[in-house]
Design an enzyme around this catalytic site. Sequence first.
Site, PDB file in Angstrom:
ATOM      1  N   ALA A 290      -2.587  10.644  -0.632  1.00 52.00           N
ATOM      2  CA  ALA A 290      -2.226  11.245   0.661  1.00 52.00           C
ATOM      3  C   ALA A 290      -2.905  10.534   1.825  1.00 52.00           C
ATOM      4  O   ALA A 290      -3.209  11.142   2.842  1.00 52.00           O
ATOM      5  CB  ALA A 290      -2.586  12.731   0.661  1.00 52.00           C
TER       6      ALA A 290
ATOM      7  N   GLN B 236      -2.979   6.936   4.439  1.00 51.89           N
ATOM      8  CA  GLN B 236      -2.095   6.499   5.525  1.00 51.89           C
ATOM      9  C   GLN B 236      -0.684   6.208   5.028  1.00 51.89           C
ATOM     10  O   GLN B 236       0.299   6.598   5.651  1.00 51.89           O
ATOM     11  CB  GLN B 236      -2.674   5.246   6.191  1.00 51.89           C
ATOM     12  CG  GLN B 236      -4.006   5.465   6.898  1.00 51.89           C
ATOM     13  CD  GLN B 236      -3.838   6.071   8.284  1.00 51.89           C
ATOM     14  OE1 GLN B 236      -3.012   6.944   8.493  1.00 51.89           O
ATOM     15  NE2 GLN B 236      -4.640   5.595   9.220  1.00 51.89           N
TER      16      GLN B 236
ATOM     17  N   GLY C 287       0.670   7.312   2.142  1.00 53.09           N
ATOM     18  CA  GLY C 287       1.230   8.552   1.607  1.00 53.09           C
ATOM     19  C   GLY C 287       1.799   9.451   2.685  1.00 53.09           C
ATOM     20  O   GLY C 287       2.908   9.984   2.559  1.00 53.09           O
TER      21      GLY C 287
ATOM     22  N   ASP D 214      -3.172  14.447  -4.073  1.00 52.45           N
ATOM     23  CA  ASP D 214      -4.390  13.644  -3.998  1.00 52.45           C
ATOM     24  C   ASP D 214      -5.450  14.284  -4.890  1.00 52.45           C
ATOM     25  O   ASP D 214      -5.219  15.346  -5.479  1.00 52.45           O
ATOM     26  CB  ASP D 214      -4.877  13.503  -2.554  1.00 52.45           C
ATOM     27  CG  ASP D 214      -5.532  12.147  -2.298  1.00 52.45           C
ATOM     28  OD1 ASP D 214      -6.392  11.745  -3.114  1.00 52.45           O
ATOM     29  OD2 ASP D 214      -5.197  11.490  -1.294  1.00 52.45           O
TER      30      ASP D 214
ATOM     31  N   ILE E 169       2.565   0.955  -5.333  1.00 54.17           N
ATOM     32  CA  ILE E 169       2.180   0.218  -4.125  1.00 54.17           C
ATOM     33  C   ILE E 169       0.728  -0.264  -4.224  1.00 54.17           C
ATOM     34  O   ILE E 169       0.337  -1.237  -3.595  1.00 54.17           O
ATOM     35  CB  ILE E 169       2.364   1.096  -2.865  1.00 54.17           C
ATOM     36  CG1 ILE E 169       3.831   1.519  -2.711  1.00 54.17           C
ATOM     37  CG2 ILE E 169       1.893   0.372  -1.607  1.00 54.17           C
ATOM     38  CD1 ILE E 169       4.102   2.368  -1.478  1.00 54.17           C
TER      39      ILE E 169
ATOM     40  N   HIS F 298       2.280 -10.788  -5.372  1.00 59.03           N
ATOM     41  CA  HIS F 298       1.984 -10.236  -4.044  1.00 59.03           C
ATOM     42  C   HIS F 298       0.563 -10.646  -3.681  1.00 59.03           C
ATOM     43  O   HIS F 298      -0.382  -9.890  -3.819  1.00 59.03           O
ATOM     44  CB  HIS F 298       2.109  -8.713  -4.086  1.00 59.03           C
ATOM     45  CG  HIS F 298       1.912  -8.044  -2.754  1.00 59.03           C
ATOM     46  ND1 HIS F 298       2.599  -8.415  -1.621  1.00 59.03           N
ATOM     47  CD2 HIS F 298       1.116  -7.020  -2.379  1.00 59.03           C
ATOM     48  CE1 HIS F 298       2.229  -7.640  -0.615  1.00 59.03           C
ATOM     49  NE2 HIS F 298       1.317  -6.788  -1.048  1.00 59.03           N
TER      50      HIS F 298
END
Length: 319
Positions: free
Chosen positions: A11, A13, A15, A34, A121, A178
Amino acid sequence: MARKKIALVGAGQIGGTLALLAGQKELGDIVLLDIPDAEGVAKGKALDIAEASPVEGFDAGYTGTSNYADLAGADVVIVTAGVPRKPGMSRDDLVGINARIIKAVGEGIRTHAPDAFVIVITNPLDAMVGLMQQVTGFDPAKVVGMAGVLDSARFRWFLAEEFKVSVEDVTAFVLGGHGDTMVPSVRYSTVAGIPLPDLVKMGWTTQEKLDQIVQRTRDGGAEIVGLLKTGSAFYAPAASAIAMAESYLKDKKRVMPCAARLTGQYGVDGLYIGVPVVIGAGGVEKIVEIELNAEEQAMFDKSVAAVKSLVEVTAKVAG
């Protein structure tokens, strides 16, 4: 028809931004999860965004929680949980702590949301998405990493800025891991269908400028980290993951560069790496194998080698 359910693990930034975007697009009801110590943050953001919905004019249910049982029935789970990058920290520095987090999250998803499409992510992305697939045991088509959509979006923005054209008319692909070895593909990137090498010949830009844009794309995440000083990017990463979730939920079959598990494509087997894929109701429905020239293949192989070494480190740390 019952609404879809989107679970967001983490939860922070990203999220919170995911929760807002998912609601605005009316993709379904949203669960923001979270750790117990941060349950108030999850509940607070969920309530805050829910209270914005009458103003913004969208219908979505919001739940903040620290209980994985609340993920039950989730159609999509987007995982952002982990420690963000700080200035001077590479994505690879994050391996130890984030691998332990991903293991715990993966076990929760496996138990409570066994039918979900999972978008990871958390950095270092390519290693974390591979670990997530191992821990859940899910079909690799249902576990994917968000990286290429973001890296390509950055590439597109820089190109649109250079050419002074709409971002909508710029198509760009970034392949590979990435990280610093990602491969922004100049040959397969276009403006209104015109390949970038042709635009150089037409005098729209120079090869030197294109090379600078390619490097800026590679450094895109670090550039944001350096400017923010308190964390890493969150608006563009969230928008990228939501585009992937939407393609899955609506069976849009969009062609997007994502970290997908390869089974021989591009000469790679059993590794998650960034390539163009088709995302539809089946998850990763197709891996698009584009032809690489010798220079591109060499860069791609270098990127694969970097991901392999990161995966090996992750395996040791994660046990």
